[in-house]
Design a protein around this motif. Structure first.
Motif, mmCIF file in Angstrom:
data_model
loop_
_atom_site.group_PDB
_atom_site.id
_atom_site.type_symbol
_atom_site.label_atom_id
_atom_site.label_comp_id
_atom_site.label_asym_id
_atom_site.label_seq_id
_atom_site.Cartn_x
_atom_site.Cartn_y
_atom_site.Cartn_z
ATOM 1 N N GLY A 1 0.821 -1.210 0.000
ATOM 2 C CA GLY A 1 0.000 0.000 0.000
ATOM 3 C C GLY A 1 0.851 1.254 0.000
ATOM 4 O O GLY A 1 0.597 2.200 -0.760
ATOM 5 N N LEU B 1 -4.986 -5.402 -3.707
ATOM 6 C CA LEU B 1 -4.889 -4.061 -3.146
ATOM 7 C C LEU B 1 -4.814 -2.983 -4.215
ATOM 8 O O LEU B 1 -5.510 -1.959 -4.145
ATOM 9 N N GLN C 1 -8.171 -2.176 -6.022
ATOM 10 C CA GLN C 1 -9.026 -1.243 -5.293
ATOM 11 C C GLN C 1 -8.476 0.176 -5.318
ATOM 12 O O GLN C 1 -9.234 1.153 -5.423
ATOM 13 N N THR C 2 -7.154 0.305 -5.237
ATOM 14 C CA THR C 2 -6.533 1.631 -5.244
ATOM 15 C C THR C 2 -6.700 2.302 -6.600
ATOM 16 O O THR C 2 -6.999 3.500 -6.691
ATOM 17 N N ALA D 1 -10.131 3.603 -7.008
ATOM 18 C CA ALA D 1 -10.309 4.823 -6.213
ATOM 19 C C ALA D 1 -9.733 6.053 -6.906
ATOM 20 O O ALA D 1 -10.285 7.155 -6.799
ATOM 21 N N LEU E 1 -16.264 -0.897 -7.310
ATOM 22 C CA LEU E 1 -15.629 -1.746 -6.296
ATOM 23 C C LEU E 1 -16.481 -2.981 -6.014
ATOM 24 O O LEU E 1 -15.947 -4.063 -5.727
ATOM 25 N N VAL F 1 -15.086 -0.036 1.927
ATOM 26 C CA VAL F 1 -13.815 0.334 1.295
ATOM 27 C C VAL F 1 -13.977 1.645 0.537
ATOM 28 O O VAL F 1 -13.152 2.557 0.654
ATOM 29 N N GLN G 1 -12.153 5.193 1.501
ATOM 30 C CA GLN G 1 -11.325 5.844 0.476
ATOM 31 C C GLN G 1 -11.796 7.269 0.210
ATOM 32 O O GLN G 1 -10.986 8.165 -0.019
ATOM 33 N N THR H 1 -6.300 1.980 1.965
ATOM 34 C CA THR H 1 -6.968 0.803 1.391
ATOM 35 C C THR H 1 -6.354 -0.472 1.960
ATOM 36 O O THR H 1 -7.067 -1.443 2.265
ATOM 37 N N ASN I 1 -8.271 -3.525 4.384
ATOM 38 C CA ASN I 1 -8.172 -4.951 4.069
ATOM 39 C C ASN I 1 -7.406 -5.718 5.144
ATOM 40 O O ASN I 1 -7.706 -6.883 5.424
#
Length: 497
Positions: A65, A116, A119-120, A123, A135, A375, A379, A391, A395
């Motif tokens: 992350g 990870l 999801q980032t 975002a 998401l 999530v 974010q 994020t 998790n």
């Protein structure tokens, strides 16, 4: 960052493909483990095929992350995908258990990066209002993998051989890599920064020691060692917390948890791991022993749970993106989860199987209502520069909660059943087949024992979801913003446009 609609759709397809690969890799192996261990002659080390994967994934979450924030998520994502494919190839060619476990560790590390960074990336290329829908689509990979992974793994193992459980990743992974090279945009990071080496070491030590402790806690010969390891893990986590408070660029940005949205959302994420993911693995055993079902039929209850989760996850993501309002869903979801698990703790022996299927389906619907949503909400309250780190934190608490609680529940079931069984039966050798072949009186007694042991487990998990209702109520109101950039962190109404 603004993207054209067609490229955004291509990006989501790419991320979903990779997410399904990563999620399947965690579930597809389960049905092939006995075959793998037998052919490699290492039955006693079989658990480390799963434990090594999970441990590596958990340890790497905060590190990746932070790395994604520094150099940009695209690079971390693509490197993770390439490593995942190389490790999949190595798993299939493993000649002994040590080689397989080592390859699985690399798979776990790369899988953490895939999950990870997916999801980032979502975002960073969507507005807070759009984010829940996308998401939810990417997050659908996990329940889909639970539904089809074990069956697919069994079919591949029976017809092609266990190496293909890993090699099947290659053609789909290469296709996903080509898609990713085209679809994933170049997203700038915040640049070179001082890496929190002390925090990374403290966290790695804490997690390794904790996993060893929970692995050994069920072994009577290792109870003393397990207690010592729990103490060491507690000290290591305390050291990690102190390091993070003082670090210039911490792995876990603790300062952000002063924000009510981030704190409450992270607590809700932990509740999913502690309250549902932890008990799912034990449901088939419970129904085989308490309801006298076959192994195949006992899988219907987890399937009902996961199917409810899948439908609710997609529906909630679509509704929140349509309206912008989000707070009602985690409140309703945690309430449904608490009510369902409390009902499970009160169900008498001898009911038709469809009753607990419906009840656990309700628990799945409640959990899916905020599984991916929290999530997106967290974010939306975090600054862009910390998107990867926050994020990862969301998790991380879910994964650690599930890992620890799974071990605790396993210990409670093991000790509880052993203490209540008649002296003529050995808990260590008791199987569903033995129970099903026993006389009706003994079957009824064993069913009552398993119901008695599982009832307080379901009750405790209902209490966890009840605590989640409080966390959900503490989420600030308002609507998710249509602006591209996340709002600055504040403690009041951070999500209002």
């Amino acid at each position: 960052m603004s993207m054209s609609p067609w490229r955004l759709r291509l990006l989501i397809v790419s991320l979903l493909t990779v997410a399904i690969l990563g999620a399947l890799d965690h579930t597809i192996v389960s049905t092939s483990l006995a075959t793998v261990a037998g052919e490699l002659g290492a039955l006693q080390q079989m658990a480390w095929v799963v434990v090594g994967y999970t441990l590596a994934s958990t340890i790497l979450l905060p590190i990746l992350g932070k790395l994604g924030d520094a150099i940009g998520p695209r690079s971390v994502f693509l490197v993770s995908l390439v490593l995942f494919l190389v490790a999949s190839l190595a798993c299939g060619f493993a000649q002994d258990m040590a080689q397989l476990v080592a390859a699985r560790v690399v798979q776990g590390m790369s899988s953490a990066g895939l999950h990870l960074m997916s999801q980032t990336i979502v975002a960073l290329v969507t507005t807070p209002r759009e984010r829940p829908r996308y998401l939810a689509i990417v997050g659908a990979a996990f329940p889909v993998a639970i539904l089809v992974g074990p069956v697919l793994g069994g079919l591949i193992t029976d017809h092609w051989g266990w190496p293909w459980v890993f090699w099947i990743n290659l053609p789909f992974g290469v296709a996903a890599l080509v898609l990713a090279l085209v679809a994933v945009p170049r997203l700038p990071g915040i640049g070179r920064q001082r890496f929190d080496i002390a925090g990374a070491v403290a966290f790695a030590v804490a997690m390794v020691v904790l996993v060893l402790a929970v692995t050994w806690v069920g072994d009577e010969r290792m109870v003393a060692a397990s207690v010592v390891l729990f103490a060491v893990a507690a000290m290591a986590f305390a050291a990690f917390f102190l390091i993070e408070l003082r670090a210039t660029e911490p792995l876990v940005p603790l300062r952000l948890f002063a924000n009510r949205t981030i704190a409450a959302g992270t607590a809700l994420s932990a509740i999913i791991g502690v309250g549902l993911f932890s008990v799912t693995a034990y449901l088939p055993t419970y129904f085989q022993m308490a309801y006298g079902t076959s192994a195949t039929v006992s899988g219907l209850v987890p399937i009902a749970t996961v199917f409810g989760m899948l439908v609710s996850n997609l529906a909630t993501g679509w509704l929140v993106s349509r309206t912008g309002h989000f707070r009602a869903y985690p409140i309703a979801g945690t309430a449904l989860g608490a009510a369902g698990l409390l009902t499970m703790s009160l169900l008498p022996v001898g009911l038709p199987l469809w009753v607990p299927m419906v009840v656990m389906g309700v628990v799945g619907i409640g959990t899916g209502a905020f599984m991916s949503l929290v999530v997106a909400v967290v974010q939306s309250a975090a600054p862009r520069r910390d998107m990867g780190s926050i994020t990862a934190s969301v998790n991380l608490v879910r994964q650690v909660g599930a890992t620890v609680t799974t071990a605790v529940i396993g210990g409670i079931i093991g000790f509880g059943v052993a203490a209540l069984l008649p002296a003529s039966l050995d808990a260590s050798t008791l199987t569903p087949q033995i129970v099903h072949a026993a006389d009706p009186a003994l079957r009824a007694e064993i069913a009552a024992i398993y119901t008695q042991v599982f009832a307080p487990v379901f009750g405790a998990l209902a209490f966890v979801y009840a605590a989640g209702i409080v966390a959900a109520i503490l989420l600030p109101g308002g609507r998710l913003s249509d602006e591209s950039e996340p709002a600055a962190v504040s403690s009041s109404e951070p999500l209002t446009a």
